[in-house]
Design a protein around this motif. Structure first.
Motif, short mmCIF file in Angstrom:
data_model
loop_
_atom_site.label_atom_id
_atom_site.label_comp_id
_atom_site.label_asym_id
_atom_site.label_seq_id
_atom_site.Cartn_x
_atom_site.Cartn_y
_atom_site.Cartn_z
N ASN A 134 0.85 -1.18 0.00
CA ASN A 134 0.00 0.00 0.00
C ASN A 134 0.89 1.24 0.00
O ASN A 134 2.10 1.13 0.24
CB ASN A 134 -0.91 -0.03 1.24
CG ASN A 134 -2.02 0.99 1.18
OD1 ASN A 134 -2.36 1.50 0.12
ND2 ASN A 134 -2.59 1.30 2.32
N TYR A 135 0.30 2.43 -0.24
CA TYR A 135 1.10 3.64 -0.41
C TYR A 135 0.34 4.86 0.09
O TYR A 135 -0.89 4.95 -0.04
CB TYR A 135 1.45 3.83 -1.90
CG TYR A 135 2.05 2.59 -2.51
CD1 TYR A 135 3.42 2.35 -2.49
CD2 TYR A 135 1.23 1.62 -3.09
CE1 TYR A 135 3.97 1.20 -3.02
CE2 TYR A 135 1.77 0.45 -3.62
CZ TYR A 135 3.12 0.25 -3.58
OH TYR A 135 3.65 -0.91 -4.10
N ILE A 179 7.16 11.60 7.53
CA ILE A 179 8.35 10.92 7.02
C ILE A 179 8.63 11.29 5.58
O ILE A 179 9.79 11.50 5.19
CB ILE A 179 8.19 9.40 7.17
CG1 ILE A 179 7.96 9.01 8.63
CG2 ILE A 179 9.40 8.67 6.61
CD1 ILE A 179 9.02 9.47 9.58
N LEU A 180 7.60 11.38 4.76
CA LEU A 180 7.81 11.74 3.35
C LEU A 180 8.39 13.14 3.24
O LEU A 180 9.34 13.37 2.47
CB LEU A 180 6.49 11.67 2.58
CG LEU A 180 6.58 12.06 1.10
CD1 LEU A 180 7.59 11.18 0.35
CD2 LEU A 180 5.21 11.99 0.43
N LYS A 252 8.16 17.04 -9.38
CA LYS A 252 8.25 15.60 -9.09
C LYS A 252 7.28 15.22 -7.97
O LYS A 252 7.16 15.91 -6.97
CB LYS A 252 9.68 15.24 -8.69
CG LYS A 252 10.68 15.41 -9.82
CD LYS A 252 12.09 15.01 -9.38
CE LYS A 252 13.09 15.17 -10.52
NZ LYS A 252 14.47 14.81 -10.09
N ARG A 253 6.62 14.10 -8.18
CA ARG A 253 5.66 13.58 -7.20
C ARG A 253 6.23 12.33 -6.53
O ARG A 253 6.85 11.50 -7.19
CB ARG A 253 4.33 13.26 -7.87
CG ARG A 253 3.64 14.48 -8.50
CD ARG A 253 2.36 14.08 -9.20
NE ARG A 253 2.61 13.12 -10.27
CZ ARG A 253 1.75 12.18 -10.66
NH1 ARG A 253 0.58 12.06 -10.03
NH2 ARG A 253 2.05 11.37 -11.65
N SER A 254 5.99 12.21 -5.23
CA SER A 254 6.55 11.10 -4.48
C SER A 254 5.52 10.57 -3.49
O SER A 254 4.57 11.26 -3.12
CB SER A 254 7.81 11.53 -3.71
OG SER A 254 8.80 12.02 -4.58
N THR A 255 5.75 9.35 -3.06
CA THR A 255 4.92 8.74 -2.02
C THR A 255 5.79 7.82 -1.17
O THR A 255 6.96 7.63 -1.45
CB THR A 255 3.74 7.95 -2.62
OG1 THR A 255 2.90 7.50 -1.55
CG2 THR A 255 4.23 6.74 -3.41
N VAL A 322 5.23 8.29 -10.27
CA VAL A 322 5.36 8.71 -8.87
C VAL A 322 6.51 7.92 -8.24
O VAL A 322 6.55 6.70 -8.33
CB VAL A 322 4.06 8.45 -8.08
CG1 VAL A 322 4.25 8.83 -6.60
CG2 VAL A 322 2.90 9.23 -8.69
N THR A 323 7.45 8.63 -7.63
CA THR A 323 8.58 7.97 -6.98
C THR A 323 8.14 7.38 -5.65
O THR A 323 7.55 8.07 -4.81
CB THR A 323 9.72 8.97 -6.74
OG1 THR A 323 10.17 9.49 -8.00
CG2 THR A 323 10.89 8.30 -6.03
#
Length: 349
Positions: A134-135, A179-180, A252-255, A322-323
């Motif tokens: 999951n993310y 944390i992200l 840039k998008r991250s999860t 998405v990173t």
């Protein structure tokens, strides 16, 4: 799926209003463990999937399953408070709360075969193993254009009183937000950002799940969530909110990866039956249902490419470009108390 994807609904007392998913009407045909009821303390988000799979488990084994759903941190806190009189058999929560449970002596080695799961998805001492991948995600009311939304956009005055995210240290998904941002900005800048965001934040919430209805109704414009829970809400309840991942200034998008993790509770009243349930949940037949039925990703190495949900609700479709950050959760846990204290200081929460 507890970066950690952990809370969500208010803790339900097992003796009175626990969500009983034993599916008694289905009837049990097996005799092993007949008459027993395994109790699962779980971070919320998987309830509907549990109902179906636990009914199958009872039919096969005669063992019923009751579920108590709460936030990721609340689940572990309850197990801790009940150490003198253990009630939970199986604990399901998000990182870093499953690591916290293990480090606090609240889990025991299950002894089940977890060889079908990657080493990174299981405890080398056998105290926990991933159940479903999951993310972290965010959700927005349909009135919000999420096409190019950035973290800085969320600081704008038009979001005053219209943003809420679950509380770091209490909820898995809320801890994942902290944390992200630490991963993207560094710890000092992450705290600075969250201090600024507080001007728009409605306030603390130990539950991530209850934020979904608020966003759907427009009481909130933006909230945090996780991919599995949010997609399941869209599929099962027809929610109209949009999933998105805020971008940094460079676009840039991250999860953060937030797997649901399960572990056998220390002093479990029904240890053998709970271990049998864990093995059942890792079988190929059960894991194959995670995509189409739960909007999650199987953890078995041989099922990483298993079919996902139809209708555009595949987690992979949302994670395209998405990173995904995979933190060292033990390192996160080591700093968690200090990080949460610093967060509380800067936000006044």
């Amino acid at each position: 799926m507890s970066i950690p994807r952990l809370a969500r609904t208010a803790l339900i007392l097992a003796s009175a209003t626990a969500v009983a998913l034993s599916a008694a009407a289905c009837g049990g045909t097996g005799t092993s463990g007949g008459g027993q009821t395994v109790t699962v303390y779980s971070a919320d988000g998987m309830g509907d999937w549990y109902k179906t799979e636990f009914a199958k488990f009872k039919e096969q084994t005669g063992i019923a399953v009751n579920v108590v759903e709460a936030g990721s941190g609340e689940v572990v806190n309850r197990v801790d408070k009940e150490q003198s009189n253990p009630q939970a058999d199986l604990v399901v929560t998000l990182p870093p709360f499953i690591q916290k449970a293990a480090a606090s002596g609240l889990l025991q080695a299950s002894g089940i075969d977890t060889g079908m799961v990657a080493d990174t998805d299981r405890d080398p001492n056998g105290k926990y193993v991933a159940l479903a991948d999951n993310y972290l995600s965010f959700i927005a009311n349909p009135s919000v254009d999420t096409g190019r939304i950035t973290w800085d956009d969320l600081l704008k005055p038009e979001y005053a009183g219209k943003i809420q995210y679950s509380t770091p240290g209490q909820a898995g998904d809320g801890t994942a937000v902290l944390i992200l941002l630490q991963q993207l900005l560094g710890k000092p800048a992450a705290l600075d950002y969250l201090g600024k965001l507080q001007a728009n934040n409605v306030g603390p919430s130990s539950s991530t799940g209850k934020l979904q209805a608020k966003v759907d109704k427009g009481e909130l414009l933006v909230a945090n969530g996780d991919v599995q829970m949010n997609l399941a809400e869209i599929k099962d309840k027809g929610s109209k909110f949009t999933l998105f991942f805020p971008a940094t200034a460079d676009g840039k998008r991250s999860t953060v990866a937030l797997p649901y993790m399960m572990g056998l509770a220390k002093g479990a009243p029904h240890r053998d039956s709970a271990a049998k349930l864990m093995s059942f949940l890792l079988t190929a037949d059960v894991q194959r249902t995670l995509g189409p039925d739960a909007m999650a990703v199987p953890v078995r190495k041989d099922l990483k490419d298993a079919p996902a949900a139809t209708g555009g609700l595949s987690p992979a479709a949302y994670l395209k470009d998405v990173t995904v950050v995979n933190p060292d959760w033990n390192a996160v846990l080591a700093d968690l108390d200090g990080d949460v204290a610093a967060y509380q200081k800067v936000t006044g929460s």
